[in-house]
Design an enzyme around this catalytic site. Structure first.
Site, short mmCIF file in Angstrom:
data_model
loop_
_atom_site.label_atom_id
_atom_site.label_comp_id
_atom_site.label_asym_id
_atom_site.label_seq_id
_atom_site.Cartn_x
_atom_site.Cartn_y
_atom_site.Cartn_z
N GLU A 185 -2.14 -0.25 -0.38
CA GLU A 185 -3.45 0.26 0.07
C GLU A 185 -4.14 1.07 -1.02
OE1 GLU A 185 -2.87 2.12 3.88
OE2 GLU A 185 -2.39 0.21 4.84
N GLU A 304 0.97 -5.85 6.03
CA GLU A 304 1.13 -5.00 7.21
C GLU A 304 0.19 -5.51 8.28
OE1 GLU A 304 0.53 -0.83 6.55
OE2 GLU A 304 1.79 -0.76 4.76
#
Length: 572
Positions: A185, A304
């Site tokens: 991220e 994810e």
């Protein structure tokens, strides 16, 4: 020290120039090498490797925990038995997020603590021995220090490069089933998205050069490159595609994350059901990923996925609506050819007992690996307690399957007597419901299974209820606990408005508040709690009109008065 503006401009120009190339079909794929002697591992191409990783699971909140130890965020120490158990569930790959910051020097040579690196190696080796493909990365460092790259460019880049130099060196001879993801991220403080893309491109280039130059299996190991924020927005996909194309390396995969259409994923703004808009968001996001990467020869890992409301607890979204989300997402990921790695920070697989906390949820996750499962408009059928019930219509969603019957335990119910089916419209007879809900007890009385030609059966919870009731209450702006007799019913959502109709409380753009943030039901204690977070956004000396919406379709009006820190609540 902030890098010079001309350097940023050059990086942006380089990214823009590569966009066209990123959209062309990649025809060069890494072919398996000639089988080596002595049974050594064979390096598959990128697409074959990513395909072999399906399905995957995240060992979240363990080695990525911010603190001195992998138990810092509440999970037990990783054991061979845990990994064995996960492998036995059918997962072929495991993503092991690793946060290095607490174990890496912040100055000098940025050395990683040898004992910590050895522990990471130990866990990776255990997973490889279990037959997993294993993905490791630089995880929460992304927001701890890498995000400071705009103002501390040279220092951050040097630390990042030192981290990957040490990681790559430690794993240079690991088998090709080990995969590297350069950063989780990625994000950069106080810059626009385009500058963030350029900074991420710099990290990608460094990561690629370091790993490929470290020798051993790293020369051809699969490398995974994220979009900025691991976003599936088209501009972020295009920037990552350009960066990957510029690296000109067939052993690269892209990665994004997906936690659902935001209002549904946290249960806010009235998005309590898995409706067409929620489903459409999955389709749009995955179609963009497919067109930008997969159709161009770049495989994709959904690194994810889940629902953001799970950050509070897994009951934020009603069970049946949750199951429909998980079933459809898994199905559509398969449709576009994307490998999925389910995020689990301990919410789903109990790492002590090695069992699933919600077996029905896992059944739908696993069911989607093989195909579709049938679902229905709801998994709840409410029957009025103490009254003769009417027949109940339950629209099914066959999802291309055939109806195979309705069962109560091992007993198949009788078509025409216990139920009728007209197309996809299932109707449970009044007689069946009366027999199942007979007596005065409230709450769940039976669980029926609608079975299909394949896939996971759909459960129908038969619930006896009467109208919920609330009582007056007194509290403070720290908490108001509203006494509630739920009477077998369950809370779906809550509206909060001032007398003039404008939204009150947090999320002031909608009357429907966020579940588990502005309100939380406690069924065992018989109350609905309005926490400090709700009153922090309520005007002083104000009246707020609440409407509690229940899954049976019933509603209750309630009034809250705030005066300073004193709060009183009264039933309408």
């Amino acid at each position: 020290m902030r890098r010079k503006p001309i350097r940023l401009i050059a990086a942006l120009v380089a990214v823009a120039a590569a966009v066209a190339a990123a959209l062309t079909v990649r025809t060069a794929f890494a072919e398996p090498e000639t089988p080596p002697e002595d049974g050594a591992a064979v390096q598959l191409g990128a697409e074959a490797t990513v395909a072999a990783m399906q399905p995957g699971w995240n060992l979240g909140n363990s080695l990525d925990a911010v603190g001195e130890d992998e138990t810092a965020w509440g999970n037990p120490r990783i054991t061979p038995e845990l990994l064995d158990s996960i492998r036995a569930q059918g997962f072929n790959s495991i993503r092991i997020p690793v946060t290095w910051s607490a174990h890496q020097a912040e100055t000098g040579d940025y050395a990683i603590d040898a004992a910590y690196l050895a522990r990471v190696q130990e866990v990776v080796d255990l997973a490889l021995e279990d037959g997993f493909y294993v993905l490791i990365n630089i995880h929460h460092d992304s927001w701890q220090w890498v995000n400071q790259m705009p103002t501390r460019h040279d220092e951050v880049l040097a630390r990042y490069n030192a981290a990957w130099t040490q990681i790559a060196g430690a794993f240079a001879d690991a088998p090709p089933e080990l995969v590297f993801e350069n950063i989780n991220e990625p994000q950069f403080a106080d810059v626009g998205e385009e500058e963030g893309d350029a900074l991420l491109n710099e990290l990608n280039e460094s990561f690629h050069a370091i790993v490929r130059g470290s020798g051993g299996v790293n020369a051809q190991r699969l490398l995974v490159i994220p979009t900025l924020h691991t976003s599936s927005e088209q501009a972020r996909l295009d920037a990552a595609a350009a960066s990957i194309a510029a690296l000109d390396d067939p052993m690269i995969a892209a990665t994004v994350h997906y936690y659902g259409y935001w209002p549904f994923s946290v249960n806010v703004a009235g998005y309590t059901t898995f409706n067409e808009e929620v489903r459409g968001d999955i389709v749009a996001a995955f179609d963009r990923v497919k067109a930008t990467f997969i159709d161009q020869g770049v495989p994709v890992i959904l690194g994810e996925w889940g629902l953001l409301g799970f950050d509070k607890h897994t009951g934020v979204i009603e069970q049946g609506e949750k199951l429909k989300f998980f079933e459809y997402l898994g199905y559509y990921a398969n449709e576009v050819g994307m490998t999925t790695m389910w995020w689990d920070n301990g919410q789903h697989f109990d790492r002590g007992s090695h069992t699933w906390k919600d077996p029905d949820l896992f059944a739908h996750v696993a069911g989607a690996w093989a195909g579709r499962s049938g679902t229905a408009a709801s998994d709840q059928v409410y029957v009025p307690a103490g009254e003769a019930p009417a027949a109940a219509a339950v629209p099914l969603q066959l999802n291309g399957l055939e109806f195979a019957g309705v069962f109560n335990g091992d007993t198949e119910l009788a078509a025409g007597t216990d139920y009728t089916l007209d197309g996809e419209q299932l109707t449970l007879s009044a007689g069946l419901l009366a027999s199942l809900a007979d007596g005065a007890a409230l709450g769940e009385r039976a669980v029926l299974e609608v079975r299909f030609s394949s896939g996971v059966p759909w459960k129908l919870h038969i619930i006896a209820s009467t109208a919920p009731a609330v009582q007056d209450a007194t509290g403070t702006t720290t908490e108001l606990a509203v006494p509630v007799a739920f009477n077998g019913d369950q809370l779906a959502t809550m509206e909060a408005v001032y007398p003039d109709g404008t939204p009150a409380g947090p999320q002031d753009w909608t009357a429907f508040k966020e579940f588990a943030v502005a309100f939380t039901p406690d069924y065992e204690a018989g109350k609905i709690v309005l926490p400090e977070a709700f009153f922090a956004a309520v005007d002083d000396n104000a009246t707020v009109n609440l409407t509690f919406h229940f899954w049976s379709g019933k509603t209750i009006e309630y009034t809250v008065e705030r005066s300073g820190t004193v709060v009183t609540g009264s039933a309408a």
